[in-house]
Design a protein around this motif. Structure first.
Motif, PDB file in Angstrom:
ATOM      1  N   THR A 189     -21.189 -53.089   7.673  1.00 48.48           N
ATOM      2  CA  THR A 189     -21.316 -53.131   9.142  1.00 48.48           C
ATOM      3  C   THR A 189     -22.066 -51.895   9.646  1.00 48.48           C
ATOM      4  OG1 THR A 189     -19.215 -51.984   9.486  1.00 48.48           O
ATOM      5  CG2 THR A 189     -19.143 -54.409   9.360  1.00 48.48           C
ATOM      6  N   LEU A 221     -26.653 -54.053  26.896  1.00 49.98           N
ATOM      7  CA  LEU A 221     -27.398 -55.077  26.143  1.00 49.98           C
ATOM      8  C   LEU A 221     -28.235 -55.919  27.104  1.00 49.98           C
ATOM      9  CD1 LEU A 221     -25.588 -54.244  23.808  1.00 49.98           C
ATOM     10  CD2 LEU A 221     -25.138 -56.599  23.346  1.00 49.98           C
ATOM     11  N   LYS A 231     -26.508 -69.332  23.040  1.00 52.08           N
ATOM     12  CA  LYS A 231     -27.972 -69.103  23.039  1.00 52.08           C
ATOM     13  C   LYS A 231     -28.398 -68.270  21.835  1.00 52.08           C
ATOM     14  CE  LYS A 231     -28.548 -69.701  28.003  1.00 52.08           C
ATOM     15  NZ  LYS A 231     -28.871 -69.024  29.284  1.00 52.08           N
ATOM     16  N   GLY A 280     -25.787 -56.344  18.690  1.00 46.71           N
ATOM     17  CA  GLY A 280     -24.999 -55.112  18.708  1.00 46.71           C
ATOM     18  C   GLY A 280     -23.723 -55.314  19.504  1.00 46.71           C
ATOM     19  N   GLY A 296     -24.737 -55.622   7.939  1.00 41.85           N
ATOM     20  CA  GLY A 296     -23.967 -56.784   8.457  1.00 41.85           C
ATOM     21  C   GLY A 296     -23.229 -56.441   9.730  1.00 41.85           C
ATOM     22  N   VAL A 297     -23.898 -56.232  10.814  1.00 44.95           N
ATOM     23  CA  VAL A 297     -25.274 -56.319  11.208  1.00 44.95           C
ATOM     24  C   VAL A 297     -25.712 -55.074  11.963  1.00 44.95           C
ATOM     25  CG1 VAL A 297     -25.265 -58.847  11.371  1.00 44.95           C
ATOM     26  CG2 VAL A 297     -24.756 -57.502  13.416  1.00 44.95           C
ATOM     27  N   THR A 313     -34.124 -61.916  24.071  1.00 43.38           N
ATOM     28  CA  THR A 313     -35.529 -61.482  23.998  1.00 43.38           C
ATOM     29  C   THR A 313     -35.660 -60.312  23.038  1.00 43.38           C
ATOM     30  OG1 THR A 313     -35.708 -62.116  26.323  1.00 43.38           O
ATOM     31  CG2 THR A 313     -37.503 -60.792  25.412  1.00 43.38           C
ATOM     32  N   ILE A 342     -21.633 -65.493  11.453  1.00 43.54           N
ATOM     33  CA  ILE A 342     -20.821 -65.827  12.624  1.00 43.54           C
ATOM     34  C   ILE A 342     -19.405 -65.277  12.467  1.00 43.54           C
ATOM     35  CG2 ILE A 342     -19.942 -67.732  14.050  1.00 43.54           C
ATOM     36  CD1 ILE A 342     -22.280 -69.399  12.578  1.00 43.54           C
ATOM     37  N   ASN A 343     -19.039 -64.366  13.368  1.00 42.56           N
ATOM     38  CA  ASN A 343     -17.738 -63.702  13.320  1.00 42.56           C
ATOM     39  C   ASN A 343     -16.658 -64.692  13.734  1.00 42.56           C
ATOM     40  OD1 ASN A 343     -16.339 -61.437  12.843  1.00 42.56           O
ATOM     41  ND2 ASN A 343     -17.476 -60.166  14.283  1.00 42.56           N
TER      42      ASN A 343
HETATM   43  N1  F42 Z   1     -22.038 -55.753  16.021  1.00 42.48           N
HETATM   44  C1  F42 Z   1     -22.252 -54.439  15.693  1.00 42.48           C
HETATM   45  O1  F42 Z   1     -22.585 -53.645  16.573  1.00 42.48           O
HETATM   46  N2  F42 Z   1     -22.118 -53.997  14.402  1.00 42.48           N
HETATM   47  C2  F42 Z   1     -21.792 -54.832  13.384  1.00 42.48           C
HETATM   48  O2  F42 Z   1     -21.721 -54.393  12.239  1.00 42.48           O
HETATM   49  C3  F42 Z   1     -21.557 -56.222  13.688  1.00 42.48           C
HETATM   50  C4  F42 Z   1     -21.253 -57.181  12.711  1.00 42.48           C
HETATM   51  C5  F42 Z   1     -21.199 -58.544  13.061  1.00 42.48           C
HETATM   52  C6  F42 Z   1     -21.045 -59.525  12.084  1.00 42.48           C
HETATM   53  C7  F42 Z   1     -21.048 -60.866  12.441  1.00 42.48           C
HETATM   54  C8  F42 Z   1     -21.191 -61.251  13.782  1.00 42.48           C
HETATM   55  O3  F42 Z   1     -21.202 -62.549  14.143  1.00 42.48           O
HETATM   56  C9  F42 Z   1     -21.327 -60.276  14.781  1.00 42.48           C
HETATM   57  C10 F42 Z   1     -21.330 -58.923  14.424  1.00 42.48           C
HETATM   58  N3  F42 Z   1     -21.488 -57.949  15.391  1.00 42.48           N
HETATM   59  C11 F42 Z   1     -21.684 -56.641  15.050  1.00 42.48           C
HETATM   60  C12 F42 Z   1     -21.466 -58.328  16.838  1.00 42.48           C
HETATM   61  C13 F42 Z   1     -22.859 -58.751  17.321  1.00 42.48           C
HETATM   62  O4  F42 Z   1     -23.762 -57.689  17.258  1.00 42.48           O
HETATM   63  C14 F42 Z   1     -22.737 -59.248  18.770  1.00 42.48           C
HETATM   64  O5  F42 Z   1     -22.120 -58.270  19.575  1.00 42.48           O
HETATM   65  C15 F42 Z   1     -21.904 -60.516  18.796  1.00 42.48           C
HETATM   66  O6  F42 Z   1     -22.520 -61.478  17.973  1.00 42.48           O
HETATM   67  C16 F42 Z   1     -21.761 -61.094  20.204  1.00 42.48           C
HETATM   68  O7  F42 Z   1     -23.056 -61.309  20.718  1.00 42.48           O
HETATM   69  P1  F42 Z   1     -23.584 -62.806  20.966  1.00 42.48           P
HETATM   70  O8  F42 Z   1     -24.128 -63.291  19.696  1.00 42.48           O
HETATM   71  O9  F42 Z   1     -22.533 -63.606  21.599  1.00 42.48           O
HETATM   72  O10 F42 Z   1     -24.744 -62.526  22.010  1.00 42.48           O
HETATM   73  C17 F42 Z   1     -24.397 -61.894  23.249  1.00 42.48           C
HETATM   74  C18 F42 Z   1     -25.435 -60.864  23.576  1.00 42.48           C
HETATM   75  C19 F42 Z   1     -24.316 -62.918  24.357  1.00 42.48           C
HETATM   76  O11 F42 Z   1     -23.785 -62.643  25.409  1.00 42.48           O
HETATM   77  N4  F42 Z   1     -24.952 -64.070  24.176  1.00 42.48           N
HETATM   78  C20 F42 Z   1     -24.896 -65.155  25.158  1.00 42.48           C
HETATM   79  C21 F42 Z   1     -25.300 -66.427  24.437  1.00 42.48           C
HETATM   80  O12 F42 Z   1     -25.231 -67.506  25.064  1.00 42.48           O
HETATM   81  O13 F42 Z   1     -25.643 -66.349  23.247  1.00 42.48           O
HETATM   82  C22 F42 Z   1     -25.751 -64.892  26.407  1.00 42.48           C
HETATM   83  C23 F42 Z   1     -27.105 -64.348  26.078  1.00 42.48           C
HETATM   84  C24 F42 Z   1     -27.795 -63.845  27.345  1.00 42.48           C
HETATM   85  O14 F42 Z   1     -27.475 -62.786  27.820  1.00 42.48           O
HETATM   86  N5  F42 Z   1     -28.751 -64.614  27.897  1.00 42.48           N
HETATM   87  C25 F42 Z   1     -29.455 -64.161  29.069  1.00 42.48           C
HETATM   88  C26 F42 Z   1     -30.014 -65.402  29.712  1.00 42.48           C
HETATM   89  O15 F42 Z   1     -30.505 -65.251  30.826  1.00 42.48           O
HETATM   90  O16 F42 Z   1     -29.915 -66.452  29.068  1.00 42.48           O
HETATM   91  C27 F42 Z   1     -30.563 -63.174  28.686  1.00 42.48           C
HETATM   92  C28 F42 Z   1     -31.758 -63.855  28.097  1.00 42.48           C
HETATM   93  C29 F42 Z   1     -32.719 -62.844  27.432  1.00 42.48           C
HETATM   94  O17 F42 Z   1     -33.904 -62.841  27.802  1.00 42.48           O
HETATM   95  O18 F42 Z   1     -32.293 -62.106  26.566  1.00 42.48           O
END
Ligand code: F42
Length: 331
Positions: free
Chosen positions: A36, A109, A164, A97, A63-64, A114, A178-179
């Motif tokens: 991690t 974030l 997304k 992150g 990871g990751v 993007t 995927i966590n």
């Molecule tokens: N995070 C770390 O910091 N360190 C690690 O070692 C780590 C390991 C890890 C392992 C597996 C795993 O699945 C996740 C892990 N994480 C780790 C956490 C990871 O970095 C993320 O924090 C976690 O996956 C949660 O983020 P997410 O995938 O859900 O994406 C977030 C940003 C989110 O809110 N996503 C939403 C979505 O629907 O996917 C919304 C996205 C969004 O903001 N969209 C906006 C829009 O308008 O649609 C913005 C669009 C744009 O232009 O970006």
């Protein structure tokens, strides 16, 4: 294709002790090691480099990591260097992150989709040896170029949980980390990964869908479940409402866990966690119970199972049990 096995390590211990666990994991048959990346822990790249010099076969990945606290060009060079010292065993795991830890550095974030998408595009161009001119919404590069090219193709796995980000992972990722630990979460996730893959003219089968699960295994199921309590408490506290609702976790429990953590009462947070939460947010129990949960995950499209913390009441013993009893059940 046989299920691949990965194992997660958090570099919160000395690099020496981390690497000895990584060597043990390779010896008992794991295929991937994921370390991690959070700023407050030991540096993921130094840990992976020392692991590369002490192992021969196992693949080694972040990871990751994320494109906010380190520029993607730096990540490209670091992973390509890891690939060189490990004779082609590097894998890049990249996600947006962790909101809370990056928040401590004053990093919010913004535009995560993007940012991740542009970072992956830049990294692949740099690995291809291109002189990169890139003007994106987030990153701008002018004739950026690495002084060396990775000798082998390096896979990129996207850490994703939201719909997304999962869909984006289907578009650009060789794999997705995927966590989650429960079939319901993968029923949800695979839908978005597939739709992303199809949007990009790809097939889901081209993508390694990795369940990055909280695992706790012991011949004594009560001991296994107890050992998972604190990890599950942090997952409950950090989970968005839609995930908690998906698993029917009661608001009162979530409140009690969050308050205990906010007060720094970690044991209290562990105690406040229900059996339902342990079942929803971990794979916990005897080797046989863990095997049956993993079989359910495979039915949902999981192709790699990553054994995440705590692994069990005693880490080294748990790694042995996974190698001796769980991995062989899927080979
Ligand atoms: N995070 C770390 O910091 N360190 C690690 O070692 C780590 C390991 C890890 C392992 C597996 C795993 O699945 C996740 C892990 N994480 C780790 C956490 C990871 O970095 C993320 O924090 C976690 O996956 C949660 O983020 P997410 O995938 O859900 O994406 C977030 C940003 C989110 O809110 N996503 C939403 C979505 O629907 O996917 C919304 C996205 C969004 O903001 N969209 C906006 C829009 O308008 O649609 C913005 C669009 C744009 O232009 O970006």
């Amino acid at each position: 294709m046989a299920l691949k096995f990965g194992i997660e390590f958090v570099p919160a211990t000395s690099v020496d002790s981390l690497v000895s666990s990584i060597v043990q994991a390779e010896n008992v048959g794991f295929d991937y090691v994921w370390v991690t990346d959070h700023y407050a822990n030991r540096c993921v790249y130094i840990a992976l480099a020392v692991a590369a010099l002490n192992t021969k076969r196992v693949k080694l990945g972040t990871g990751v990591t994320n494109p906010y606290h380190i520029h993607p060009a730096w990540t490209a060079a670091a992973i390509a260097t890891l690939n060189e010292v490990s004779n082609g065993r590097a894998v890049l795991g990249l996600g947006p992150g962790d909101r809370s830890t990056l928040g401590q550095l004053g990093i919010s974030l913004s535009k995560p989709l993007t940012t991740v998408r542009e970072a992956v595009e830049i990294i692949r161009k740099l690995w291809a040896g291109e002189s990169v001119n890139f003007s994106g919404d987030v990153f701008n590069l002018k004739s950026a170029r690495l002084s060396f090219k990775p000798a082998t193709r390096i896979p990129i796995y996207i850490g994703a949980q939201g719909p997304k980000m999962l869909e984006l992972a289907g578009v650009i990722g060789d794999g997705v980390l995927i966590n989650a630990s429960h079939p319901k979460d993968f029923e949800f996730a695979v839908k978005y990964i597939r739709s992303g893959a199809e949007k990009a003219g790809r097939k889901l089968e081209e993508i390694d869908v990795a369940a990055y699960a909280a695992l706790s295994v012991d011949e004594d199921p009560a001991k296994a479940r107890n050992a998972a309590r604190i990890v599950v408490a942090f997952i409950v506290a950090g989970s968005p409402d839609n995930v908690l609702e998906r698993h029917g976790i009661k608001k009162e429990e979530v409140e009690a866990v969050r308050q205990a953590i906010a007060k720094g009462d970690i044991p209290g947070a562990g105690k406040a966690v229900s059996d339902d939460s342990i079942n929803a947010f971990s794979v916990s129990g005897t080797p046989e119970e863990c095997i049956s949960r993993i079989e359910q995950l495979i039915k949902m499209g999981v192709t790699q199972f990553v054994a995440g913390s705590p692994l069990g009441p005693k880490k080294k013993a748990a790694i042995e049990v996974i190698g001796r009893k769980i991995i062989p059940a899927f080979k």
